[in-house]
Each structure stands twice: as C-alpha cells, then as structure tokens.
Design an enzyme around this catalytic site. Structure first.
Site, mmCIF file in Angstrom:
data_model
loop_
_atom_site.group_PDB
_atom_site.id
_atom_site.type_symbol
_atom_site.label_atom_id
_atom_site.label_comp_id
_atom_site.label_asym_id
_atom_site.label_seq_id
_atom_site.Cartn_x
_atom_site.Cartn_y
_atom_site.Cartn_z
ATOM 1 C CE LYS A 170 23.072 1.811 7.222
ATOM 2 N NZ LYS A 170 22.789 2.791 6.171
ATOM 3 N N GLY B 40 9.434 -1.318 -3.531
ATOM 4 C CA GLY B 40 9.507 -0.685 -2.203
ATOM 5 C C GLY B 40 9.077 0.760 -2.292
#
Ligand code: NAD
Length: 350
Positions: free
Chosen positions: A79, A179
């Site tokens: 990542k 979200g």
C-alpha cells in the site's frame, strides 16, 4: 526525489518517498511478495505526521496480503500512503512524482486508486510507470474504476451474510451505511434496487444529500450511524469504525462493508461474537476492486473479473458457517485461512 528502502520485518519493506518540489511526502509498504508483486492502492489523505501515515500504510498493506491471498490472486500485499499537502499544490506533478517512485521499484509494487485518489490521478502515475492499474476505459476489457466492483462484492457478501444471520434476502432489511463515497454510493444503489431500506451518514453533505434525493435514504449524523435501528451496519468510510464503544452501542446483527481495516483492535471481533453480531471480514467482502485492478494489470478480460467477484458471496457463506460451527470470530477464521494461503499450505481455486 528521495526513494529510500528499509526493511520492517524479514518479509516487509518500507519505502520512504519524498520530493519536496512536487509536494510528495509518504511511504509505500510492501508487506509480502510471497504470492507475487505487492499490489494495493494509493491513499492520499491528511496525516498529522509521517509516523501516522507509516502505521496506516503497514496495516493496510498487511490487509492487502490477506485480501489478495483470499481472492486467489497472484499478488502479495502492499500500500502507498501519501500525505496530502496543506494549501494549494500541483496535483499532476505530485502524482507524476509518485509514478517515478513506483517505477524505481521495478514492478515489486503495483499501485491503483484508493481513498483520496482518482482514476485521473492514476493516469498521471501511468505517464511515468506501467506498474499502475485501474485506468482502462474499454468496457470489454477488465479494469477501469474499481469502486463498482468493490460495491458489487460487498453487496454479494452482504446478501450471503443476511442469509446466514436472518435467513432472508436483503429485501425489507434496513442497512446503515457509514460513508457514501465511491463504494458507499454504489452499494446504496444496489441495496435500493434489492428493496433494502437505507440510513446513511457522510461527513461530506454533498455526497450524502445526493443519495437522500435519488434513493430516498434517511440521513443521520455521522456520530449516530453505528447505533441507529438497523439490521445491518455497513462501514464504507475510513478504517477503525468498529471499536468497543461503537459495537457496544450497535443494534445491527450483521456488519458488512467496503472499508479497509474496520476493526480498531482485533479484540473487537470477539466482542461481536459475544454480542451475537455476525461480522463479514472487510478484506473478504471488499476484494472486488483489487480483482478488477489485478485483471487489468494482467491483461485479462471482463469475464475473469465477473467470475472471481461472483466467488465472494459463496466464500462469505462458507466462512460464516465455519466460524459459527467452531464458535470463533469470522475475522480469526479468515486470517488463519489467508495465512495458510500465503505460506503455501493451501491454494484457492482462482
Ligand atoms: P471515498 O473517499 O470515495 O469515500 C469515503 C467516504 O467516506 C467519503 O464520502 C467521506 O466523506 C466519507 N467519510 C469519511 N469519514 C467519515 C466518517 N467519519 N463518517 C462518515 N463518512 C465519512 O473512498 P472509497 O473509494 O469509497 O473507499 C471507501 C472505503 O472502502 C475505504 O476504506 C477504502 O479503503 C475501502 N476500499 C475501497 C475500494 C475501492 O474500490 N474504491 C476497494 C477496497 C476497499
């Protein structure tokens, strides 16, 4: 430009990225390359300091190792986490500098979009390196924006979770979605089509209000979304939504969402078992995006993506059944499965 590589653990490397002129400041963590190059998106967010960004990158990269292994992909986990500069900055210059850093790693890291980045940013990266995915615009080929695939996988995982927890389809169930960004909004559309009732919250009023109008969702405050009357809680914002406090106040009996790293600490998974809340581990539910991104990178077609994403629902059903049978948290059972896959003890049919 500074690209400095250091070893975190025998398997994991951290690559420090810094290009002051371009505003690039962050890290790439390559957690594991046991199953292939480290693949995972690029997060672009506000972090107070580099230590906070690095800690997040490590946890996210570890999650990618598990996610890629469970999805049967020939990739390890990695990542990138970039700190968003304060004030004005040249977005293209920043992502081109990031692209040069990815190029310097020679293919040991493959990047893609994540929170705070877009397909346009990945095009800037692609101007500097071929080790980027999630930009293909041709509908017949695999790839493009990964979010709809992530949402599809989460939807299928949730349907399998509902069959396990309620013995029913999603029709008529109430889902609290935390979200409503790229993944959350796509998930809400699928849930509305399936006849679910929606309760939504987002820190960004624009994103939330649009869905309220289009889908008739009920909007609540971000501080309340985890404790509303709902059957299912879907964390689709940032990580760490599942804390002792949020789980303690939760009325939902199933948790399944698109966010990465939903558990604030591993113990929260045990708390959910005690409270009778079925939990679909985040990286099992949200693998659709990386399935699409990896197919694009490997030059596979759309049918591969459809077939692999379609395996998420049955995988969740089997996982929840196994966890219930041995009275363990699904998170622990999934981690053990993933670790066996990474160490080569087991194989997934891809
Ligand atoms: P996004 O940035 O488009 O959406 C995140 C949304 O969450 C935004 O609308 C933001 O305003 C909102 N938000 C932030 N903090 C919040 C809070 N405290 N309460 C309520 N809302 C809040 O990102 P995305 O691409 O939709 O990704 C969402 C999550 O899914 C992330 O954790 C990401 O890592 C994960 N994920 C995304 C993909 C993908 O394909 N995009 C794939 C796998 C996992």
């Amino acid at each position: 430009m500074v690209v400095q590589v250091s070893r975190l653990t025998p398997a994991a490397e951290v690559v420090r990225l810094e290009d002051k002129a371009a505003g690039l400041d962050g890290v790439i963590v390559i957690h594991s390359t046991r199953l292939g190059p480290g693949a995972g998106g690029c997060r672009f967010w506000h972090y107070p300091d580099l230590a906070a960004a690095s800690a997040d990158a490590f946890r996210l990269a570890e999650g990618m190792s598990y996610k890629n292994a469970m999805a049967g992909l020939p990739f390890g986990g990695a990542k990138a986490v970039l700190r968003r500069p304060a004030g004005d900055f040249d977005r293209e210059a920043l992502f081109r500098a990031f692209g040069r850093a990815v190029a310097a790693l020679g293919g040991s890291y493959v990047t893609a979009e994540d929170v705070g980045t877009s397909v346009a940013d990945m095009r800037s990266v692609a101007a500097e390196t071929r080790h980027v995915s999630g930009i293909e615009a041709d509908a017949r080929r695999a790839g493009g924006d990964p979010s709809p695939w992530t949402a599809q996988g989460v939807f299928d995982a949730m349907a399998a979770g509902a069959a396990h927890a309620f013995g029913s389809s999603l029709k008529g169930l109430t889902v609290a979605v935390q979200g409503t960004g790229n993944v959350g909004a796509e998930l809400c559309r699928r849930l509305a089509d399936a006849g679910a009732e929606l309760v939504i919250a987002d820190v960004s009023p624009d994103r939330r209000d649009r869905l309220e109008k289009i889908l008739g969702a009920r909007v609540v405050d971000v501080a309340d979304i985890h404790r509303v009357e709902a059957d299912i809680f879907a964390p689709c914002a940032l990580g760490g939504a599942l804390t002792p406090e949020s789980v303690g106040a939760m009325k939902a009996r199933l948790v399944c969402g698109g966010a990465n790293n939903q558990l604030a600490t591993p113990e929260v998974a045990e708390l959910m078992v005690k409270r009778g809340i079925a939990y679909v581990p985040d990286y099992v539910a949200n693998a659709g995006g990386i399935i699409s991104v990896s197919a694009e990178y490997l030059g596979e077609n759309r049918a591969h993506v459809v077939a692999r994403v379609a395996q998420i629902g049955p995988r969740v059903a089997a996982l929840l059944e196994e966890a219930a049978g041995c009275r363990l948290s699904p998170a622990l059972v999934a981690d053990r499965m993933a670790e066996r896959l990474i160490s080569g003890v087991d194989r997934v049919a891809a």
